[in-house]
Enzyme design. Structure first.
Site, PDB file in Angstrom:
ATOM      1  N   LEU A   3      14.591  -4.307  10.413  1.00 30.67           N
ATOM      2  CA  LEU A   3      13.605  -3.812  11.391  1.00 30.67           C
ATOM      3  C   LEU A   3      12.678  -3.111  10.245  1.00 30.67           C
ATOM      4  O   LEU A   3      13.244  -2.242   9.390  1.00 30.67           O
ATOM      5  CB  LEU A   3      14.060  -3.068  12.237  1.00 30.67           C
ATOM      6  CG  LEU A   3      13.074  -2.088  12.987  1.00 30.67           C
ATOM      7  CD1 LEU A   3      11.961  -3.091  13.796  1.00 30.67           C
ATOM      8  CD2 LEU A   3      13.462  -1.059  13.893  1.00 30.67           C
ATOM      9  N   ASP A   4      11.511  -3.343  10.159  1.00 25.51           N
ATOM     10  CA  ASP A   4      10.393  -2.496   9.270  1.00 25.51           C
ATOM     11  C   ASP A   4       9.650  -1.746  10.133  1.00 25.51           C
ATOM     12  O   ASP A   4       8.843  -2.331  10.812  1.00 25.51           O
ATOM     13  CB  ASP A   4       9.741  -3.380   8.476  1.00 25.51           C
ATOM     14  CG  ASP A   4       8.889  -2.851   7.323  1.00 25.51           C
ATOM     15  OD1 ASP A   4       8.816  -1.370   7.387  1.00 25.51           O
ATOM     16  OD2 ASP A   4       8.514  -3.568   6.200  1.00 25.51           O
ATOM     17  N   TYR A  44       0.776  -1.214   0.076  1.00 23.76           N
ATOM     18  CA  TYR A  44       0.211  -0.048  -0.007  1.00 23.76           C
ATOM     19  C   TYR A  44       0.673   1.318  -0.129  1.00 23.76           C
ATOM     20  O   TYR A  44       0.658   2.212   0.805  1.00 23.76           O
ATOM     21  CB  TYR A  44      -0.805  -0.056   1.320  1.00 23.76           C
ATOM     22  CG  TYR A  44      -2.037   0.894   1.330  1.00 23.76           C
ATOM     23  CD1 TYR A  44      -2.711   1.466   0.049  1.00 23.76           C
ATOM     24  CD2 TYR A  44      -2.461   1.078   2.405  1.00 23.76           C
ATOM     25  CE1 TYR A  44      -3.334   2.243   0.047  1.00 23.76           C
ATOM     26  CE2 TYR A  44      -3.689   2.258   2.376  1.00 23.76           C
ATOM     27  CZ  TYR A  44      -4.312   2.535   1.265  1.00 23.76           C
ATOM     28  OH  TYR A  44      -5.523   3.431   1.245  1.00 23.76           O
ATOM     29  N   CYS A  61      -5.984  12.340  -4.816  1.00 27.81           N
ATOM     30  CA  CYS A  61      -4.318  12.337  -4.582  1.00 27.81           C
ATOM     31  C   CYS A  61      -3.753  12.029  -5.728  1.00 27.81           C
ATOM     32  O   CYS A  61      -2.422  12.711  -6.044  1.00 27.81           O
ATOM     33  CB  CYS A  61      -4.305  11.042  -3.769  1.00 27.81           C
ATOM     34  SG  CYS A  61      -4.829  11.308  -2.061  1.00 27.81           S
ATOM     35  N   CYS A 115       5.286  -2.006   9.157  1.00 27.26           N
ATOM     36  CA  CYS A 115       5.436  -2.801   8.177  1.00 27.26           C
ATOM     37  C   CYS A 115       4.157  -3.046   7.170  1.00 27.26           C
ATOM     38  O   CYS A 115       4.438  -3.868   6.158  1.00 27.26           O
ATOM     39  CB  CYS A 115       5.830  -4.446   8.680  1.00 27.26           C
ATOM     40  SG  CYS A 115       4.910  -4.866  10.133  1.00 27.26           S
ATOM     41  N   GLY A 116       2.953  -2.507   7.494  1.00 25.74           N
ATOM     42  CA  GLY A 116       2.050  -2.771   6.878  1.00 25.74           C
ATOM     43  C   GLY A 116       1.482  -4.355   6.762  1.00 25.74           C
ATOM     44  O   GLY A 116       1.477  -5.011   7.748  1.00 25.74           O
ATOM     45  N   GLY A 172       3.449  -6.519   5.308  1.00 27.39           N
ATOM     46  CA  GLY A 172       4.787  -7.295   5.320  1.00 27.39           C
ATOM     47  C   GLY A 172       5.254  -7.496   4.048  1.00 27.39           C
ATOM     48  O   GLY A 172       5.992  -8.440   3.604  1.00 27.39           O
TER      49      GLY A 172
END
Length: 386
Positions: free
Chosen positions: A174-175, A139, A356, A178-179, A181
């Site tokens: 490290l994310d 996303y 957007c 992360c949403g 993934g």
């Protein structure tokens, strides 16, 4: 002979008020006509739009659209023209001043408030997002340099991040934010790294744990301020927009604390062109509560004396194409969700995606990837060839 029919849009503007005249004059600067026959022209379906726009700015414009009071067949191009002509700078309602003061004076992204965007936006439902996004549920902006499809653009973006971070097998990544993934899964599958990701969305964490079961990934339902430990690499992709200007420095301090001395940190974020601007009130109310786009200067201030900026890459124009791909998927899948979510949600989501897209097309907002190190890469950082 009977008189020629009069456009409903003109009927709704048959008013001699200064607001109506001003609206016509401003739209003309963007080559937008009321009642015109071009796809970006504004069609009025009811009265009162000028009054709402000049009283509430984009909040009034967006709410009026959600209520069906106006339309534009090509809404993305309507906003492209409106923003390219800087018409938003001519509409500064008094209430926006108070909205701006609230942003400057109140920490809208405090630890307690930070979870609101997860509940309001990201927890809409995994089925809904799966229908709109690519198969990895990415996303954020895709990278369309050599891509022909949304899935290809997102994988190209994920691979570019991995190459910019110079990932190697056995590293720990490290994310932050992360949403679902997508970066973690891609990095583990293609670069052999272990990953820990944090998110404030229960739906995202549940989906990612199931999707990537068996890979060396850990998904934590956690605020970024709580992260501890040391990592070879850190990435944050599409999360910094939720941090807020009062917390930019704290975010950078967390990244600095958690990054190994010889590590690299990649920050992928939407950005604004002006430091002293106000978050969009419609987006704040209906899409991303408490969102706050950073400027390049604000990011630089937050990183001051913590990081060396090794690389800065702007590919904001690619977000236009990404949003239009999401919109196409949304339209195709809408019949599955229409009974549950309803017409008002449909118009709200359409307004979100297409406004957007128009903003990125007008270059009113940007998409940046920053690569940073703690002490500077010895001999210099070699830019990834795109």
């Amino acid at each position: 002979m009977p008189e020629a029919p009069i456009s409903p849009s003109i009927n709704y503007l048959r008013n001699d008020s200064s607001l109506h005249r001003l609206m016509l004059e401003l739209l003309e600067k963007a080559d937008i006509r009321i009642g015109g026959d071009r796809p970006w022209d504004l069609q009025l379906n009811g009265p009162g739009l000028p009054e709402r726009v000049f009283a509430q700015g984009n909040l009034g414009l967006g709410e009026a659209y959600m209520e069906g009071l106006w339309d534009a067949p090509q809404l993305d191009e309507f906003f492209h023209r409106l923003l390219a002509a800087h018409l938003d700078q001519h509409v500064q309602p008094l209430r926006l001043i108070f909205h701006g003061l609230r942003t400057r004076l109140v920490n809208l992204q405090s630890f307690r408030r930070a979870w609101q965007v997860g509940e309001a936006h990201y927890d809409l439902g995994n089925d809904f997002y799966a229908a709109m996004l690519d198969p990895r549920m990415t996303y954020t902006c895709g990278y369309w340099n050599k891509a022909a499809t949304l899935a290809e653009a997102q994988e190209a973006k994920l691979d570019m991040i991995c190459r910019k971070l110079k990932l190697e097998p056995g590293m720990r990544l490290l994310d932050i934010g992360c949403g679902w993934g997508s970066l973690m899964g891609f990095a583990a599958e293609h670069y052999g790294v272990e990953c820990i990701g944090v998110t404030i969305s229960k739906e995202q964490a549940a989906w990612a744990k199931q999707r990537y079961a068996g890979l060396p990934l850990e998904f934590r339902l956690q605020d970024y301020r709580e992260v501890e430990g040391q990592f070879d690499r850190i990435a944050s992709v599409g999360m910094f927009e939720h941090v807020g200007r009062k917390n930019h420095r704290t975010f950078m301090e967390v990244a600095h604390r958690c990054l190994a001395d010889d590590g690299l940190f990649l920050l992928h974020t939407i950005g604004k062109n002006m430091r002293h601007s106000t978050p969009d009130p419609w987006i704040d109310r209906y899409i991303f509560p408490n969102g706050d786009l950073p400027s390049a200067g604000q990011i630089g201030d937050a990183a001051d004396n913590l990081f060396v900026v090794e690389d800065l890459h702007n590919f904001g124009a690619d977000y236009d194409r990404t949003l239009m791909a999401w919109y196409e998927n949304f339209e195709l899948s809408w019949p599955r969700f229409s009974d549950e979510l309803g017409e008002r949600f449909y118009r709200m989501w359409r307004y979100y995606l297409l406004s957007c897209a128009g903003a990125f097309r007008a270059r009113d907002i940007q998409l940046w990837q920053w690569v940073m190190s703690k002490e500077g890469v010895p001999g210099g950082y070699s830019r990834v060839v795109m």
